[in-house]
Design an enzyme around this catalytic site. Structure first.
Site, PDB file in Angstrom:
ATOM      1  N   TYR A 181       0.838  -1.206   0.000  1.00 24.62           N
ATOM      2  CA  TYR A 181       0.000   0.000   0.000  1.00 24.62           C
ATOM      3  C   TYR A 181       0.871   1.253   0.000  1.00 24.62           C
ATOM      4  O   TYR A 181       0.644   2.181  -0.775  1.00 24.62           O
ATOM      5  CB  TYR A 181      -0.930   0.024   1.225  1.00 24.62           C
ATOM      6  CG  TYR A 181      -1.641   1.355   1.349  1.00 24.62           C
ATOM      7  CD1 TYR A 181      -2.665   1.692   0.465  1.00 24.62           C
ATOM      8  CD2 TYR A 181      -1.239   2.300   2.290  1.00 24.62           C
ATOM      9  CE1 TYR A 181      -3.288   2.934   0.537  1.00 24.62           C
ATOM     10  CE2 TYR A 181      -1.858   3.536   2.364  1.00 24.62           C
ATOM     11  CZ  TYR A 181      -2.881   3.848   1.491  1.00 24.62           C
ATOM     12  OH  TYR A 181      -3.484   5.086   1.547  1.00 24.62           O
ATOM     13  N   PRO A 188       0.494  15.376   1.615  1.00 21.80           N
ATOM     14  CA  PRO A 188      -0.596  14.673   2.315  1.00 21.80           C
ATOM     15  C   PRO A 188      -0.537  13.185   2.030  1.00 21.80           C
ATOM     16  O   PRO A 188      -0.423  12.771   0.881  1.00 21.80           O
ATOM     17  CB  PRO A 188      -1.859  15.287   1.695  1.00 21.80           C
ATOM     18  CG  PRO A 188      -1.427  15.757   0.335  1.00 21.80           C
ATOM     19  CD  PRO A 188       0.003  16.183   0.488  1.00 21.80           C
ATOM     20  N   ALA A 241      -2.369   9.374   3.444  1.00 20.17           N
ATOM     21  CA  ALA A 241      -3.364   8.726   4.282  1.00 20.17           C
ATOM     22  C   ALA A 241      -2.680   7.832   5.325  1.00 20.17           C
ATOM     23  O   ALA A 241      -1.572   7.350   5.104  1.00 20.17           O
ATOM     24  CB  ALA A 241      -4.274   7.879   3.396  1.00 20.17           C
ATOM     25  N   SER A 268      -3.730  14.752   5.548  1.00 17.56           N
ATOM     26  CA  SER A 268      -4.672  14.193   4.568  1.00 17.56           C
ATOM     27  C   SER A 268      -6.093  14.137   5.119  1.00 17.56           C
ATOM     28  O   SER A 268      -6.304  13.917   6.310  1.00 17.56           O
ATOM     29  CB  SER A 268      -4.226  12.775   4.202  1.00 17.56           C
ATOM     30  OG  SER A 268      -5.240  12.101   3.487  1.00 17.56           O
ATOM     31  N   GLN A 278      -5.463  18.733   3.499  1.00 16.02           N
ATOM     32  CA  GLN A 278      -5.770  18.241   2.146  1.00 16.02           C
ATOM     33  C   GLN A 278      -7.210  17.754   2.108  1.00 16.02           C
ATOM     34  O   GLN A 278      -7.677  17.049   3.001  1.00 16.02           O
ATOM     35  CB  GLN A 278      -4.821  17.094   1.781  1.00 16.02           C
ATOM     36  CG  GLN A 278      -5.083  16.499   0.403  1.00 16.02           C
ATOM     37  CD  GLN A 278      -5.978  15.270   0.462  1.00 16.02           C
ATOM     38  OE1 GLN A 278      -5.955  14.540   1.442  1.00 16.02           O
ATOM     39  NE2 GLN A 278      -6.783  15.054  -0.575  1.00 16.02           N
ATOM     40  N   TYR A 338     -10.382  15.995  -0.172  1.00 17.84           N
ATOM     41  CA  TYR A 338     -11.094  15.421  -1.316  1.00 17.84           C
ATOM     42  C   TYR A 338     -12.522  15.910  -1.156  1.00 17.84           C
ATOM     43  O   TYR A 338     -13.091  15.759  -0.059  1.00 17.84           O
ATOM     44  CB  TYR A 338     -11.082  13.890  -1.272  1.00 17.84           C
ATOM     45  CG  TYR A 338      -9.766  13.247  -1.611  1.00 17.84           C
ATOM     46  CD1 TYR A 338      -9.232  13.348  -2.904  1.00 17.84           C
ATOM     47  CD2 TYR A 338      -9.061  12.507  -0.668  1.00 17.84           C
ATOM     48  CE1 TYR A 338      -8.031  12.737  -3.219  1.00 17.84           C
ATOM     49  CE2 TYR A 338      -7.852  11.893  -0.986  1.00 17.84           C
ATOM     50  CZ  TYR A 338      -7.349  12.020  -2.268  1.00 17.84           C
ATOM     51  OH  TYR A 338      -6.165  11.409  -2.582  1.00 17.84           O
ATOM     52  N   THR A 385      -7.121  18.009  -3.767  1.00 16.56           N
ATOM     53  CA  THR A 385      -6.517  17.028  -4.680  1.00 16.56           C
ATOM     54  C   THR A 385      -7.486  16.739  -5.820  1.00 16.56           C
ATOM     55  O   THR A 385      -8.632  16.355  -5.581  1.00 16.56           O
ATOM     56  CB  THR A 385      -6.171  15.743  -3.917  1.00 16.56           C
ATOM     57  OG1 THR A 385      -5.264  16.099  -2.867  1.00 16.56           O
ATOM     58  CG2 THR A 385      -5.511  14.724  -4.829  1.00 16.56           C
ATOM     59  N   LYS A 400      -3.912  20.307  -6.155  1.00 13.80           N
ATOM     60  CA  LYS A 400      -2.838  19.308  -6.221  1.00 13.80           C
ATOM     61  C   LYS A 400      -3.193  18.252  -7.259  1.00 13.80           C
ATOM     62  O   LYS A 400      -4.285  17.674  -7.215  1.00 13.80           O
ATOM     63  CB  LYS A 400      -2.663  18.639  -4.858  1.00 13.80           C
ATOM     64  CG  LYS A 400      -1.698  17.467  -4.840  1.00 13.80           C
ATOM     65  CD  LYS A 400      -1.427  17.007  -3.422  1.00 13.80           C
ATOM     66  CE  LYS A 400      -0.473  15.834  -3.356  1.00 13.80           C
ATOM     67  NZ  LYS A 400      -1.074  14.551  -3.722  1.00 13.80           N
ATOM     68  N   SER A 444       1.799  17.362  -9.780  1.00 16.39           N
ATOM     69  CA  SER A 444       1.896  16.056  -9.097  1.00 16.39           C
ATOM     70  C   SER A 444       1.229  14.990  -9.942  1.00 16.39           C
ATOM     71  O   SER A 444       0.230  15.255 -10.616  1.00 16.39           O
ATOM     72  CB  SER A 444       1.188  16.149  -7.733  1.00 16.39           C
ATOM     73  OG  SER A 444       1.133  14.883  -7.092  1.00 16.39           O
ATOM     74  N   HIS A 482       0.639  12.189  -8.096  1.00 16.69           N
ATOM     75  CA  HIS A 482       0.252  11.383  -6.944  1.00 16.69           C
ATOM     76  C   HIS A 482       1.336  10.322  -6.653  1.00 16.69           C
ATOM     77  O   HIS A 482       1.033   9.202  -6.235  1.00 16.69           O
ATOM     78  CB  HIS A 482      -1.099  10.709  -7.228  1.00 16.69           C
ATOM     79  CG  HIS A 482      -2.055  10.713  -6.061  1.00 16.69           C
ATOM     80  ND1 HIS A 482      -3.087  11.607  -5.941  1.00 16.69           N
ATOM     81  CD2 HIS A 482      -2.153   9.915  -4.967  1.00 16.69           C
ATOM     82  CE1 HIS A 482      -3.776  11.356  -4.837  1.00 16.69           C
ATOM     83  NE2 HIS A 482      -3.223  10.341  -4.224  1.00 16.69           N
ATOM     84  N   ASP A 517       5.663  17.620  -6.561  1.00 14.14           N
ATOM     85  CA  ASP A 517       6.108  16.441  -5.814  1.00 14.14           C
ATOM     86  C   ASP A 517       6.217  15.266  -6.763  1.00 14.14           C
ATOM     87  O   ASP A 517       5.850  15.339  -7.930  1.00 14.14           O
ATOM     88  CB  ASP A 517       5.200  16.141  -4.604  1.00 14.14           C
ATOM     89  CG  ASP A 517       3.818  15.625  -4.981  1.00 14.14           C
ATOM     90  OD1 ASP A 517       3.598  15.188  -6.126  1.00 14.14           O
ATOM     91  OD2 ASP A 517       2.931  15.657  -4.102  1.00 14.14           O
ATOM     92  N   GLY A 522       8.957  11.763  -6.397  1.00 15.31           N
ATOM     93  CA  GLY A 522      10.337  11.311  -6.587  1.00 15.31           C
ATOM     94  C   GLY A 522      11.397  12.125  -5.872  1.00 15.31           C
ATOM     95  O   GLY A 522      12.583  11.867  -6.063  1.00 15.31           O
TER      96      GLY A 522
HETATM   97  C1  LIG Z   1       0.872   5.974   1.268  1.00 12.94           C
HETATM   98  C2  LIG Z   1       0.496   7.202   0.509  1.00 12.94           C
HETATM   99  C3  LIG Z   1      -0.750   7.779   0.741  1.00 12.94           C
HETATM  100  C4  LIG Z   1      -1.120   8.930   0.035  1.00 12.94           C
HETATM  101  N1  LIG Z   1      -2.315   9.524   0.337  1.00 12.94           N
HETATM  102  C5  LIG Z   1      -2.647  10.696  -0.278  1.00 12.94           C
HETATM  103  C6  LIG Z   1      -3.826  11.406   0.114  1.00 12.94           C
HETATM  104  O1  LIG Z   1      -4.562  10.992   1.005  1.00 12.94           O
HETATM  105  N2  LIG Z   1      -4.115  12.567  -0.548  1.00 12.94           N
HETATM  106  C7  LIG Z   1      -3.307  13.065  -1.535  1.00 12.94           C
HETATM  107  O2  LIG Z   1      -3.594  14.111  -2.102  1.00 12.94           O
HETATM  108  N3  LIG Z   1      -2.167  12.425  -1.904  1.00 12.94           N
HETATM  109  C8  LIG Z   1      -1.822  11.270  -1.291  1.00 12.94           C
HETATM  110  N4  LIG Z   1      -0.639  10.642  -1.630  1.00 12.94           N
HETATM  111  C9  LIG Z   1       0.248  11.251  -2.649  1.00 12.94           C
HETATM  112  C10 LIG Z   1       1.245  12.228  -2.015  1.00 12.94           C
HETATM  113  O3  LIG Z   1       0.602  13.361  -1.499  1.00 12.94           O
HETATM  114  C11 LIG Z   1       2.291  12.734  -3.021  1.00 12.94           C
HETATM  115  O4  LIG Z   1       1.644  13.283  -4.150  1.00 12.94           O
HETATM  116  C12 LIG Z   1       3.295  11.680  -3.481  1.00 12.94           C
HETATM  117  O5  LIG Z   1       3.531  10.723  -2.466  1.00 12.94           O
HETATM  118  C13 LIG Z   1       4.602  12.353  -3.881  1.00 12.94           C
HETATM  119  O6  LIG Z   1       5.523  11.459  -4.421  1.00 12.94           O
HETATM  120  P1  LIG Z   1       6.711  10.758  -3.555  1.00 12.94           P
HETATM  121  O7  LIG Z   1       6.009   9.781  -2.667  1.00 12.94           O
HETATM  122  O8  LIG Z   1       7.569  10.127  -4.600  1.00 12.94           O
HETATM  123  O9  LIG Z   1       7.410  11.831  -2.756  1.00 12.94           O
HETATM  124  C14 LIG Z   1      -0.244   9.495  -0.927  1.00 12.94           C
HETATM  125  C15 LIG Z   1       1.004   8.909  -1.138  1.00 12.94           C
HETATM  126  C16 LIG Z   1       1.384   7.787  -0.422  1.00 12.94           C
HETATM  127  C17 LIG Z   1       2.745   7.209  -0.651  1.00 12.94           C
END
Ligand SMILES: Cc1cc2nc3c(=O)[nH]c(=O)nc-3n(C[C@H](O)[C@H](O)[C@H](O)COP(=O)(O)O)c2cc1C
Length: 367
Positions: free
Chosen positions: A28, A81, A83, A110, A136, A138, A164, A237, A259, A261, A292, A294
């Site tokens: 996950y 953000p 979860a 989140s 953040q 939804y 988002t 986002k 982004s 995601h 965001d 990477g």
């Molecule tokens: C486990 C996990 C949960 C995430 N949950 C959300 C979320 O609830 N809302 C959201 O906008 N982005 C969510 N994201 C995306 C992150 O906000 C972000 O865009 C992304 O992780 C950036 O890339 P990176 O992980 O390579 O730094 C989540 C990412 C991960 C890894």
């Protein structure tokens, strides 16, 4: 939780996380959409970019301080953000927020946090250093539920909303599916208790996706409606396409977050560092741009700033550090990034963030 002494970079945290965490939870947190092509591209695109050094510049008054939405920040770094931090630490988002506050890092909580937004704010209030908490969102199926979340965030002292827009429907998370990931009984989206669920209207005629899952999906009108409901700035986002910049500004967005995601939604989207310059060019400094996807090194942050970002968000690496080292791990990981950014600025001769422009990227001469 003791951070192993060989942990000196964010990729070390990733390795320790991989070694320690249950495979389904790992799928996950570290997983991506479909085949993981976009997730890998986020990294590969950063690695392809080379930096141009500058020698012997005066750095005696150098600083990585930034300004975002008119407010000073210690470093141009915001926790993205994510979860369910309680999947990897009993205190969940409270632990992350404590570490963020200790290191002067702004944090986005989140909608699907596993600790209530009020508890997170009470743990790490906006403090005199100017640390900010963002919330953040939804959009909920019922506007009154969305408004209730907005009012709660305002009352708890959150300073901005991050809406988002790239996940009105979940990505195809094949890695999670294969690993059989299910939320444990004691981890849930506690901010949403009592609210209507994103119901899938399976009984409607037509496609399960379009008429079922997306029957209530937000549009630009929903963004304009949200922006009119709050005095908090609303950042959008999940944009990659320059064509979305003008509608975002027209709807009242105060900032954009480039982004994909972290590669978790639609697979084969472009790397964010490749999309960023196009979005930044279209925005033409009319509003701040974050990115965001990477970010693992200070050099990645420098590259993002060079290609048009005002600040970056850091996602999954924060959860890796939380799983491995708790508050100390996250504070350490954020400090590593801050120090690496300063080293990258020093060795490219940039005393201020404002000095970081495209010329910091090495462009091989074309033969
Ligand atoms: C486990 C996990 C949960 C995430 N949950 C959300 C979320 O609830 N809302 C959201 O906008 N982005 C969510 N994201 C995306 C992150 O906000 C972000 O865009 C992304 O992780 C950036 O890339 P990176 O992980 O390579 O730094 C989540 C990412 C991960 C890894």
């Amino acid at each position: 939780m003791i951070v192993p002494p060989d942990t000196v970079s964010l990729s070390d945290y990733e390795q320790h996380f991989t070694d320690r965490v249950d495979p389904a939870i790992r799928a996950y947190i570290a997983g991506a959409g479909a085949d993981g092509i976009t997730q890998r591209a986020n990294r590969e695109a950063f690695d392809r970019l080379r930096l141009m050094p500058r020698a012997l510049r005066d750095l005696s008054r150098a600083s990585a301080r930034a300004t975002l939405l008119g407010e000073a920040m210690a470093y141009p770094i915001v926790v993205a953000p994510m979860a369910y931090h309680r999947l990897v630490h009993p205190d969940g988002e409270r632990a992350t927020a404590t570490a963020a506050a200790l290191t002067g890092t702004w944090m986005t909580v989140s909608t699907q946090a596993s600790v209530t937004l009020e508890e997170v704010a009470a743990t790490a209030p906006n403090n005199p250093l100017g640390n900010q908490l963002w919330f953040q969102l939804y959009l909920r199926p019922r506007p009154e539920d969305t408004l209730a979340l907005v009012r709660r965030a305002e009352d708890a002292g959150y300073r901005a909303l991050v809406l988002t827009v790239d996940a009105p429907v979940n990505g195809l998370r094949n890695m999670e599916q294969r690993a059989g990931f299910r939320l444990p009984a004691d981890v849930s989206p506690v901010n949403l208790v009592g609210m209507a669920l994103d119901e899938v209207v399976a009984s409607r005629p037509g496609s399960l996706v379009f008429q079922g899952m997306l029957h209530n999906a937000p549009t630009w009108e929903s963004v304009a409606w949200l922006c009119a409901q709050t005095r908090m700035p609303v950042l959008l986002k999940g944009l990659l396409n320059p064509e979305d910049v003008d509608p975002a500004i027209a709807a009242g967005a105060a900032g954009l977050i480039v982004s994909n995601h972290g590669g978790r939604t639609l697979d084969t989207l472009p790397a964010t560092i490749e999309a960023l310059p196009f979005v930044a060019a279209k925005a033409a400094r009319r509003l701040p741009i974050l990115m965001d996807g990477g970010i693992r090194r200070g050099t990645d942050i420098l590259k993002a700033l060079a290609l048009g970002a005002d600040a970056v968000m850091v996602g999954v690496s924060v959860l890796y550090a939380l799983a491995v080292g708790g508050v100390a791990g996250v504070a350490h990981a954020l400090t590593i990034l801050q120090t690496e950014l300063e080293v990258a600025m020093a060795l490219t001769g940039r005393a201020r963030l404002a000095d970081i422009d495209r010329s910091v990227i090495f462009d091989p001469p074309r033969s």
